[in-house]
Motif scaffolding. Structure first.
Motif, PDB file in Angstrom:
ATOM      1  N   ASP A   7       0.834  -1.195   0.000  1.00 29.88           N
ATOM      2  CA  ASP A   7       0.000   0.000   0.000  1.00 29.88           C
ATOM      3  C   ASP A   7       0.873   1.252   0.000  1.00 29.88           C
ATOM      4  O   ASP A   7       2.095   1.186   0.174  1.00 29.88           O
ATOM      5  N   ASP A   8       0.240   2.386  -0.209  1.00 33.55           N
ATOM      6  CA  ASP A   8       0.978   3.646  -0.331  1.00 33.55           C
ATOM      7  C   ASP A   8       1.765   3.982   0.934  1.00 33.55           C
ATOM      8  O   ASP A   8       2.897   4.454   0.851  1.00 33.55           O
ATOM      9  N   GLU A   9       1.184   3.727   2.099  1.00 32.03           N
ATOM     10  CA  GLU A   9       1.885   4.057   3.347  1.00 32.03           C
ATOM     11  C   GLU A   9       3.155   3.231   3.503  1.00 32.03           C
ATOM     12  O   GLU A   9       4.172   3.720   3.976  1.00 32.03           O
ATOM     13  N   ALA A  10       3.116   1.968   3.072  1.00 33.75           N
ATOM     14  CA  ALA A  10       4.316   1.132   3.134  1.00 33.75           C
ATOM     15  C   ALA A  10       5.380   1.660   2.178  1.00 33.75           C
ATOM     16  O   ALA A  10       6.573   1.668   2.510  1.00 33.75           O
ATOM     17  N   ARG A  11       4.965   2.122   1.005  1.00 31.51           N
ATOM     18  CA  ARG A  11       5.917   2.716   0.057  1.00 31.51           C
ATOM     19  C   ARG A  11       6.530   3.990   0.630  1.00 31.51           C
ATOM     20  O   ARG A  11       7.735   4.223   0.515  1.00 31.51           O
ATOM     21  N   ILE A  12       5.688   4.805   1.252  1.00 30.00           N
ATOM     22  CA  ILE A  12       6.167   6.052   1.853  1.00 30.00           C
ATOM     23  C   ILE A  12       7.202   5.740   2.928  1.00 30.00           C
ATOM     24  O   ILE A  12       8.282   6.340   2.956  1.00 30.00           O
ATOM     25  N   GLN A  13       6.902   4.787   3.792  1.00 29.89           N
ATOM     26  CA  GLN A  13       7.842   4.428   4.857  1.00 29.89           C
ATOM     27  C   GLN A  13       9.142   3.874   4.286  1.00 29.89           C
ATOM     28  O   GLN A  13      10.220   4.162   4.796  1.00 29.89           O
ATOM     29  N   GLY A  14       9.057   3.099   3.224  1.00 31.12           N
ATOM     30  CA  GLY A  14      10.263   2.580   2.583  1.00 31.12           C
ATOM     31  C   GLY A  14      11.129   3.686   2.011  1.00 31.12           C
ATOM     32  O   GLY A  14      12.361   3.667   2.151  1.00 31.12           O
ATOM     33  N   VAL A  15      10.493   4.669   1.382  1.00 29.90           N
ATOM     34  CA  VAL A  15      11.235   5.808   0.831  1.00 29.90           C
ATOM     35  C   VAL A  15      11.877   6.609   1.965  1.00 29.90           C
ATOM     36  O   VAL A  15      13.037   7.031   1.863  1.00 29.90           O
ATOM     37  N   ILE A  16      11.164   6.785   3.058  1.00 27.30           N
ATOM     38  CA  ILE A  16      11.704   7.535   4.195  1.00 27.30           C
ATOM     39  C   ILE A  16      12.929   6.831   4.774  1.00 27.30           C
ATOM     40  O   ILE A  16      13.961   7.455   5.026  1.00 27.30           O
ATOM     41  N   VAL A  17      12.826   5.534   4.976  1.00 32.45           N
ATOM     42  CA  VAL A  17      13.950   4.773   5.537  1.00 32.45           C
ATOM     43  C   VAL A  17      15.179   4.888   4.638  1.00 32.45           C
ATOM     44  O   VAL A  17      16.292   5.147   5.110  1.00 32.45           O
ATOM     45  N   GLN A  18      14.978   4.728   3.334  1.00 28.44           N
ATOM     46  CA  GLN A  18      16.109   4.794   2.409  1.00 28.44           C
ATOM     47  C   GLN A  18      16.686   6.205   2.343  1.00 28.44           C
ATOM     48  O   GLN A  18      17.896   6.388   2.312  1.00 28.44           O
ATOM     49  N   THR A  19      15.819   7.195   2.338  1.00 35.50           N
ATOM     50  CA  THR A  19      16.283   8.585   2.286  1.00 35.50           C
ATOM     51  C   THR A  19      17.049   8.943   3.549  1.00 35.50           C
ATOM     52  O   THR A  19      18.085   9.609   3.484  1.00 35.50           O
ATOM     53  N   ARG A  20      16.562   8.478   4.693  1.00 38.91           N
ATOM     54  CA  ARG A  20      17.259   8.730   5.956  1.00 38.91           C
ATOM     55  C   ARG A  20      18.676   8.148   5.905  1.00 38.91           C
ATOM     56  O   ARG A  20      19.637   8.794   6.325  1.00 38.91           O
ATOM     57  N   ALA A  21      18.786   6.943   5.349  1.00 43.57           N
ATOM     58  CA  ALA A  21      20.104   6.297   5.250  1.00 43.57           C
ATOM     59  C   ALA A  21      21.015   7.025   4.267  1.00 43.57           C
ATOM     60  O   ALA A  21      22.224   7.124   4.487  1.00 43.57           O
ATOM     61  N   ASP A  22      20.443   7.556   3.193  1.00 39.84           N
ATOM     62  CA  ASP A  22      21.249   8.172   2.139  1.00 39.84           C
ATOM     63  C   ASP A  22      21.607   9.633   2.411  1.00 39.84           C
ATOM     64  O   ASP A  22      22.744  10.044   2.170  1.00 39.84           O
ATOM     65  N   VAL A  23      20.636  10.431   2.833  1.00 39.05           N
ATOM     66  CA  VAL A  23      20.880  11.878   2.991  1.00 39.05           C
ATOM     67  C   VAL A  23      20.328  12.433   4.298  1.00 39.05           C
ATOM     68  O   VAL A  23      20.051  13.627   4.396  1.00 39.05           O
ATOM     69  N   GLY A  24      20.188  11.602   5.300  1.00 37.83           N
ATOM     70  CA  GLY A  24      19.612  12.028   6.577  1.00 37.83           C
ATOM     71  C   GLY A  24      20.386  13.108   7.283  1.00 37.83           C
ATOM     72  O   GLY A  24      19.830  13.831   8.115  1.00 37.83           O
ATOM     73  N   ASP A  25      21.658  13.279   6.937  1.00 40.80           N
ATOM     74  CA  ASP A  25      22.476  14.303   7.585  1.00 40.80           C
ATOM     75  C   ASP A  25      22.556  15.600   6.780  1.00 40.80           C
ATOM     76  O   ASP A  25      23.281  16.520   7.144  1.00 40.80           O
ATOM     77  N   LYS A  26      21.789  15.697   5.698  1.00 36.91           N
ATOM     78  CA  LYS A  26      21.792  16.899   4.848  1.00 36.91           C
ATOM     79  C   LYS A  26      20.724  17.881   5.335  1.00 36.91           C
ATOM     80  O   LYS A  26      19.971  17.618   6.264  1.00 36.91           O
ATOM     81  N   SER A  27      20.627  19.012   4.663  1.00 34.03           N
ATOM     82  CA  SER A  27      19.634  20.023   5.030  1.00 34.03           C
ATOM     83  C   SER A  27      18.225  19.519   4.718  1.00 34.03           C
ATOM     84  O   SER A  27      18.034  18.627   3.889  1.00 34.03           O
ATOM     85  N   GLU A  28      17.233  20.115   5.396  1.00 37.70           N
ATOM     86  CA  GLU A  28      15.837  19.737   5.153  1.00 37.70           C
ATOM     87  C   GLU A  28      15.454  19.951   3.690  1.00 37.70           C
ATOM     88  O   GLU A  28      14.692  19.171   3.124  1.00 37.70           O
ATOM     89  N   GLU A  29      15.968  21.017   3.082  1.00 36.29           N
ATOM     90  CA  GLU A  29      15.648  21.293   1.677  1.00 36.29           C
ATOM     91  C   GLU A  29      16.186  20.184   0.770  1.00 36.29           C
ATOM     92  O   GLU A  29      15.510  19.732  -0.147  1.00 36.29           O
TER      93      GLU A  29
END
Length: 105
Positions: free
Chosen positions: A51-73
């Motif tokens: 479902d969409d929420e699972a996709r959203i959470q997956g994108v968040i987890v991957q983004t956190r791992a990849d650029v979690g230390d960058k600026s919010e923008e």
């Protein structure tokens, strides 16, 4: 070597390789016919619906791992791109809230 284990004869095409009729799903068939009904001849699709929420959470987890230390923008830009890639159209307010969540963790 038997006829059944030999590679097909080169095709008349520009690259001289086996013709499309010689291969079904990457497996050569000596009879040069289409795949049997019980044979997988196309790429396997995801068998578990997501479902969409699972996709959203997956994108968040991957983004956190990849650029979690960058600026919010920067995080928001990455989220926009990744959500577009998976076919999700989230509003800018939601993306900014998710970017803040990623940045704060």
């Amino acid at each position: 070597m038997t006829d059944e284990t030999r590679a097909p004869e080169p095709a008349d095409g520009p690259d001289g390789g086996a013709g499309a009729a010689d291969s079904v799903g990457g497996a050569l068939h000596s009879d040069r016919k289409v795949a049997r009904p019980d044979e997988q001849s196309e790429p396997a699709m995801d068998t578990h619906p997501t479902d969409d929420e699972a996709r959203i959470q997956g994108v968040i987890v991957q983004t956190r791992a990849d650029v979690g230390d960058k600026s919010e923008e920067r995080i928001a830009d990455v989220l926009r791109q990744r959500f577009a890639e998976v076919g999700l159209d989230l509003g800018d307010d939601r993306i900014r809230a998710l970017a803040a969540e990623v940045a704060s963790s």
